[in-house]
Design an enzyme around this catalytic site. Sequence first.
Site, PDB file in Angstrom:
ATOM      1  CB  SER A   8      -1.200  -0.274   0.877  1.00 55.76           C
ATOM      2  OG  SER A   8      -1.748   1.352   1.410  1.00 55.76           O
ATOM      3  CG  HIS A  33      -3.629  -1.146  -1.497  1.00 55.74           C
ATOM      4  ND1 HIS A  33      -4.800  -2.250  -2.262  1.00 55.74           N
ATOM      5  CD2 HIS A  33      -4.933  -1.083  -0.941  1.00 55.74           C
ATOM      6  CE1 HIS A  33      -5.878  -1.841  -1.887  1.00 55.74           C
ATOM      7  NE2 HIS A  33      -5.977  -1.101  -0.662  1.00 55.74           N
ATOM      8  CG  MET A  37      -8.584   7.436   2.365  1.00 57.79           C
ATOM      9  SD  MET A  37      -7.506   7.097   3.903  1.00 57.79           S
ATOM     10  CE  MET A  37      -6.608   5.301   3.635  1.00 57.79           C
ATOM     11  CG  MET A 137     -12.418  -2.366   3.572  1.00 58.30           C
ATOM     12  SD  MET A 137     -10.788  -1.952   3.644  1.00 58.30           S
ATOM     13  CE  MET A 137      -9.534  -1.156   4.857  1.00 58.30           C
ATOM     14  N   GLY A 142      -9.167   4.222   6.507  1.00 57.40           N
ATOM     15  CA  GLY A 142      -9.495   5.104   6.539  1.00 57.40           C
ATOM     16  C   GLY A 142      -7.842   5.825   7.261  1.00 57.40           C
ATOM     17  CG  PHE A 143      -6.462   6.351  10.145  1.00 59.49           C
ATOM     18  CD1 PHE A 143      -5.645   7.674   9.602  1.00 59.49           C
ATOM     19  CD2 PHE A 143      -7.715   5.826  10.354  1.00 59.49           C
ATOM     20  CE1 PHE A 143      -6.979   8.929   9.676  1.00 59.49           C
ATOM     21  CE2 PHE A 143      -8.330   7.600  10.500  1.00 59.49           C
ATOM     22  CZ  PHE A 143      -8.393   9.163  10.148  1.00 59.49           C
ATOM     23  N   GLY A 144      -3.295   3.923   8.093  1.00 60.04           N
ATOM     24  CA  GLY A 144      -2.699   2.855   7.942  1.00 60.04           C
ATOM     25  C   GLY A 144      -2.029   2.127   9.245  1.00 60.04           C
ATOM     26  N   GLY A 145      -1.388   1.399   9.278  1.00 57.47           N
ATOM     27  CA  GLY A 145      -0.843   0.976  10.561  1.00 57.47           C
ATOM     28  C   GLY A 145      -2.165   0.806  11.916  1.00 57.47           C
ATOM     29  N   GLY A 176      -5.817  -4.278   5.715  1.00 62.20           N
ATOM     30  CA  GLY A 176      -5.158  -3.166   6.970  1.00 62.20           C
ATOM     31  C   GLY A 176      -4.818  -4.756   7.626  1.00 62.20           C
ATOM     32  N   GLY A 177      -3.773  -4.258   8.500  1.00 58.93           N
ATOM     33  CA  GLY A 177      -3.245  -4.943   9.291  1.00 58.93           C
ATOM     34  C   GLY A 177      -2.874  -6.234   9.720  1.00 58.93           C
ATOM     35  N   GLY A 197       0.711  -2.557   3.782  1.00 58.11           N
ATOM     36  CA  GLY A 197       1.388  -1.156   4.357  1.00 58.11           C
ATOM     37  C   GLY A 197       1.682  -0.515   5.060  1.00 58.11           C
TER      38      GLY A 197
HETATM   39  C1  DX5 Z   1      -6.582   1.338   4.538  1.00 58.81           C
HETATM   40  C2  DX5 Z   1      -6.225   0.853   3.552  1.00 58.81           C
HETATM   41  C3  DX5 Z   1      -5.044   0.275   3.647  1.00 58.81           C
HETATM   42  C4  DX5 Z   1      -3.925   0.649   3.929  1.00 58.81           C
HETATM   43  C5  DX5 Z   1      -3.477  -0.836   4.620  1.00 58.81           C
HETATM   44  O1  DX5 Z   1      -8.461   2.285   4.935  1.00 58.81           O
HETATM   45  O2  DX5 Z   1      -7.233   0.222   2.566  1.00 58.81           O
HETATM   46  O3  DX5 Z   1      -5.147   0.262   2.049  1.00 58.81           O
HETATM   47  O4  DX5 Z   1      -3.321   1.316   3.622  1.00 58.81           O
HETATM   48  O5  DX5 Z   1      -2.093  -0.271   6.141  1.00 58.81           O
HETATM   49  P1  DX5 Z   1      -1.818  -1.370   6.826  1.00 58.81           P
HETATM   50  O6  DX5 Z   1      -0.997  -2.198   6.078  1.00 58.81           O
HETATM   51  O7  DX5 Z   1      -0.837  -0.450   7.361  1.00 58.81           O
HETATM   52  O8  DX5 Z   1      -2.810  -1.538   7.834  1.00 58.81           O
HETATM   53 ZN    ZN Z   2      -6.421  -0.080   0.774  1.00 56.72          ZN
END
Ligand code: DX5
Ligand code: ZN
Length: 216
Positions: A8, A33, A37, A137, A142-145, A176-177, A197
């Site tokens: 990502s 990826h 947003m 999902m 909304g957020f990475g990590g 995600g995760g 990501g």
């Molecule tokens: C979250 C995104 C993901 C995100 C995943 O809203 O859709 O694609 O980048 O990030 P990680 O792998 O860090 O959870």
């Molecule tokens: Zn995504």
Amino acid sequence: MSHLIAPSVLSADFANIQRDVEMINNSQADWFHVDIMDGMFVPNISFGFPVVKAIKKHAKKPLDVHLMIVDPDRYLQQFRDAGADVLTVHLEACPHLHRTLQAIKGLGMKAGVAINPHTSASLLTDIIADVDLVCVMSVNPGFGGQKFIDNTYQKISMLTEMIRVFKSDAFIEIDGGVDMNNYKKLLDTGANVLVAGNTVFSSPNPMDTIAALKKV
Ligand code: DX5
Ligand code: ZN
């Protein structure tokens, strides 16, 4: 077919985007990826067309674009023009999902549908034959990590069975995760595209981490 890895770009260094895109080009990753947003569908704003085009300019692998936006029908053509190869919309954002997916395919892209953690996979029964990819999902978008949500496994099992029954060839993508502790169980349960990501970009050697995620 072996599973696919889609790093990502949300976790890349945007001041060095060309360097990070080339790292992915040179790695064992399969797709890019790309998370879009809009600050409405999700409580965060990522980036828009100029950044997607900049990634496309250097990318030598398909762009898997994940739209976390309301009313995505407004922008399908523009994402195709910016370089999307796979375009995924959220079920929760599409009152006419069938029409939206046909429009994406009509533009020559693979059509994906994403479902939030609270959305039952059973809602895809009447559309699974029309989708190329289901993005499950495994965090709230909304957020990475963020921390992986364990309920994801039972959704993968349900989707695997649905795909078998309806003779679909849709990918099951997990977003995600995803990390080194859960990726094998995700693959064993039926997932075949893993988005990563934070796990890739916060590791000391992202290329080695991608290679590790490719191992079964
Ligand atoms: C979250 C995104 C993901 C995100 C995943 O809203 O859709 O694609 O980048 O990030 P990680 O792998 O860090 O959870
Ligand atoms: Zn995504």
